[in-house]
Design a protein around this motif. Structure first.
Motif, PDB file in Angstrom:
ATOM      1  N   SER A 118      11.576  23.388  19.773  1.00 17.48           N
ATOM      2  CA  SER A 118      12.521  24.387  19.266  1.00 17.48           C
ATOM      3  C   SER A 118      13.396  23.796  18.176  1.00 17.48           C
ATOM      4  CB  SER A 118      13.404  24.903  20.407  1.00 17.48           C
ATOM      5  OG  SER A 118      12.655  25.530  21.404  1.00 17.48           O
ATOM      6  N   VAL A 119      13.915  22.611  18.433  1.00 14.50           N
ATOM      7  CA  VAL A 119      14.828  21.971  17.489  1.00 14.50           C
ATOM      8  C   VAL A 119      14.102  21.582  16.199  1.00 14.50           C
ATOM      9  CG1 VAL A 119      16.207  19.895  17.135  1.00 14.50           C
ATOM     10  CG2 VAL A 119      16.466  21.206  19.233  1.00 14.50           C
ATOM     11  N   THR A 120      12.864  21.182  16.313  1.00 11.29           N
ATOM     12  CA  THR A 120      12.091  20.838  15.114  1.00 11.29           C
ATOM     13  C   THR A 120      11.949  22.042  14.193  1.00 11.29           C
ATOM     14  OG1 THR A 120      10.843  19.076  16.218  1.00 11.29           O
ATOM     15  CG2 THR A 120       9.833  20.081  14.269  1.00 11.29           C
ATOM     16  N   GLY A 129      16.876  31.126  20.181  1.00 13.40           N
ATOM     17  CA  GLY A 129      16.817  30.177  21.292  1.00 13.40           C
ATOM     18  C   GLY A 129      16.585  30.802  22.644  1.00 13.40           C
ATOM     19  N   GLY A 130      17.066  32.037  22.837  1.00 18.38           N
ATOM     20  CA  GLY A 130      16.910  32.664  24.141  1.00 18.38           C
ATOM     21  C   GLY A 130      15.453  32.811  24.547  1.00 18.38           C
ATOM     22  N   ASN A 131      14.605  33.213  23.609  1.00 21.41           N
ATOM     23  CA  ASN A 131      13.187  33.375  23.934  1.00 21.41           C
ATOM     24  C   ASN A 131      12.490  32.035  24.133  1.00 21.41           C
ATOM     25  OD1 ASN A 131      13.065  36.280  23.804  1.00 21.41           O
ATOM     26  ND2 ASN A 131      13.276  36.099  21.597  1.00 21.41           N
ATOM     27  N   THR A 190      13.211  31.384  27.829  1.00 22.97           N
ATOM     28  CA  THR A 190      12.449  32.226  28.765  1.00 22.97           C
ATOM     29  C   THR A 190      10.954  31.973  28.681  1.00 22.97           C
ATOM     30  OG1 THR A 190      12.354  34.058  27.161  1.00 22.97           O
ATOM     31  CG2 THR A 190      14.199  34.028  28.711  1.00 22.97           C
ATOM     32  N   HIS A 191      10.477  31.504  27.527  1.00 21.16           N
ATOM     33  CA  HIS A 191       9.049  31.208  27.368  1.00 21.16           C
ATOM     34  C   HIS A 191       8.735  29.728  27.583  1.00 21.16           C
ATOM     35  CE1 HIS A 191       8.763  35.019  24.636  1.00 21.16           C
ATOM     36  NE2 HIS A 191       8.827  35.309  25.922  1.00 21.16           N
ATOM     37  N   ARG A 192       9.744  28.982  28.027  1.00 23.89           N
ATOM     38  CA  ARG A 192       9.584  27.566  28.391  1.00 23.89           C
ATOM     39  C   ARG A 192       9.053  26.716  27.241  1.00 23.89           C
ATOM     40  NH1 ARG A 192       6.420  28.032  34.039  1.00 23.89           N
ATOM     41  NH2 ARG A 192       5.205  29.493  32.769  1.00 23.89           N
ATOM     42  N   VAL A 193       9.567  26.958  26.053  1.00 22.42           N
ATOM     43  CA  VAL A 193       9.233  26.136  24.898  1.00 22.42           C
ATOM     44  C   VAL A 193       9.997  24.814  25.012  1.00 22.42           C
ATOM     45  CG1 VAL A 193       9.345  25.958  22.377  1.00 22.42           C
ATOM     46  CG2 VAL A 193       8.845  28.163  23.461  1.00 22.42           C
ATOM     47  N   PRO A 194       9.362  23.678  24.807  1.00 23.76           N
ATOM     48  CA  PRO A 194      10.084  22.399  24.876  1.00 23.76           C
ATOM     49  C   PRO A 194      11.240  22.363  23.885  1.00 23.76           C
ATOM     50  CG  PRO A 194       7.715  22.019  24.882  1.00 23.76           C
ATOM     51  CD  PRO A 194       7.913  23.480  24.600  1.00 23.76           C
ATOM     52  N   ILE A 195      12.346  21.813  24.329  1.00 24.50           N
ATOM     53  CA  ILE A 195      13.530  21.762  23.477  1.00 24.50           C
ATOM     54  C   ILE A 195      13.244  21.019  22.175  1.00 24.50           C
ATOM     55  CG2 ILE A 195      15.845  20.757  23.286  1.00 24.50           C
ATOM     56  CD1 ILE A 195      16.299  21.514  26.205  1.00 24.50           C
ATOM     57  N   SER A 196      12.477  19.954  22.250  1.00 22.31           N
ATOM     58  CA  SER A 196      12.163  19.186  21.046  1.00 22.31           C
ATOM     59  C   SER A 196      11.427  20.035  20.015  1.00 22.31           C
ATOM     60  CB  SER A 196      11.323  17.960  21.400  1.00 22.31           C
ATOM     61  OG  SER A 196      10.110  18.353  22.052  1.00 22.31           O
ATOM     62  N   ARG A 231      21.398  23.028  27.474  1.00 24.57           N
ATOM     63  CA  ARG A 231      20.763  21.846  26.887  1.00 24.57           C
ATOM     64  C   ARG A 231      20.220  22.157  25.500  1.00 24.57           C
ATOM     65  NH1 ARG A 231      16.224  20.108  30.668  1.00 24.57           N
ATOM     66  NH2 ARG A 231      15.861  18.650  28.958  1.00 24.57           N
ATOM     67  N   LEU A 232      19.576  23.317  25.366  1.00 25.58           N
ATOM     68  CA  LEU A 232      19.047  23.706  24.055  1.00 25.58           C
ATOM     69  C   LEU A 232      20.179  23.901  23.061  1.00 25.58           C
ATOM     70  CD1 LEU A 232      16.850  24.551  22.108  1.00 25.58           C
ATOM     71  CD2 LEU A 232      16.890  26.839  23.128  1.00 25.58           C
TER      72      LEU A 232
END
Length: 255
Positions: free
Chosen positions: A146-148, A133-135, A138-144, A192-193
């Motif tokens: 990441s969770v998927t 999750g940390g990357n 920092t790389h501004r990946v949308p939370i949705s 939030r993530l």
């Protein structure tokens, strides 16, 4: 007049957004230069059977995720996160534990599928620990997004018969090399993530562990002891404390 005021406000707002973005980009560059890569790109290989003195077939422990999951920053293999978890679980269950680390330094949540794909076809884990999750932050990946990816990895593991424990995204507000306001922004997004990861993990049949609640405070209050040389990855003590937060959950899902 009103239209002129609105127009001026819009222009000023746009300028503030652009100026704020430029500030954050400058601060990100500062953080990268401060952190550097003193540990390189490869973590120590800690894969082996731990707690061999106990009888019975080894429990199969799989660790997935990013550089924290891989143990980057630890100077001895016994101090990596995977080894610490393996030793702790073995001691509690009085069983040997075979560690397999599939985590890769620099990974985002989108890499979890590839990490699973890289495992031998006949490999079966009894339990998997995921820390990622940390990357993504920092790389501004949308939370949705990441969770998927996290959910897909959990479902694959559960379908293969493995129990799963997810250590949610650490609090990036603990990273002293990151200047303000970027650090505060990272803290807010990482929380939030982490909350989204916890909800998704529970829904997919995994056991979430909030690393922010479990160890975040000590990383903030004692950074010199908890962080390694780069002040970004945990030290041996930092990994020990993180593993202590994860081991009870691993034991619980295996019991």
């Amino acid at each position: 007049m009103r239209a002129a005021i609105i127009g001026a406000t819009a222009v000023g707002g746009a300028g503030a957004v652009l100026g704020g973005r430029a500030l954050l980009q400058r601060q990100a560059a500062i953080a990268r230069s401060r952190i550097g890569k003193p540990h390189g790109e490869e973590a120590i290989d800690a894969d082996r059977v731990w707690r061999k003195r106990f009888d019975g077939p080894p429990l199969e422990l799989l660790v997935l995720g990013d550089s924290i999951a891989a143990g980057l920053g630890a100077e001895r293999r016994k101090d990596t996160l995977g080894a610490r978890v393996a030793k702790g679980v073995g001691a509690r269950l009085k069983r040997p534990v075979r560690l397999r680390t599939a985590a890769v330094v620099g990974s985002e949540s989108s890499a979890l599928g590839a990490q699973l794909d890289a495992l031998p076809a006949d490999y079966r884990a009894d339990v998997a620990v995921i820390v990622v999750g940390g990357n993504d932050v920092t790389h501004r990946v949308p939370i949705s997004a990441s969770v998927t990816h996290l959910t897909q990895a959990i479902r694959r593991l559960r379908a293969a018969g493995a129990e799963v424990v997810v250590g949610t995204c650490p609090d990036l507000g603990a990273l002293r090399p990151v200047p303000q306001p970027l650090r505060a922004l990272g803290a807010r997004i990482s929380r939030r993530l982490a909350n989204a990861q916890a909800a998704a993990a529970s829904a997919a049949g995994a056991r979430p562990v909030s690393l922010r609640r479990a160890v975040g405070a000590v990383f903030i209050s004692d950074p010199h002891e908890m962080f390694s040389l780069d002040r970004f990855h945990p030290s041996a003590l930092g990994y020990r404390r993180t593993a202590m937060a994860l081991v009870p959950a691993v034991v619980e899902v295996l019991s």
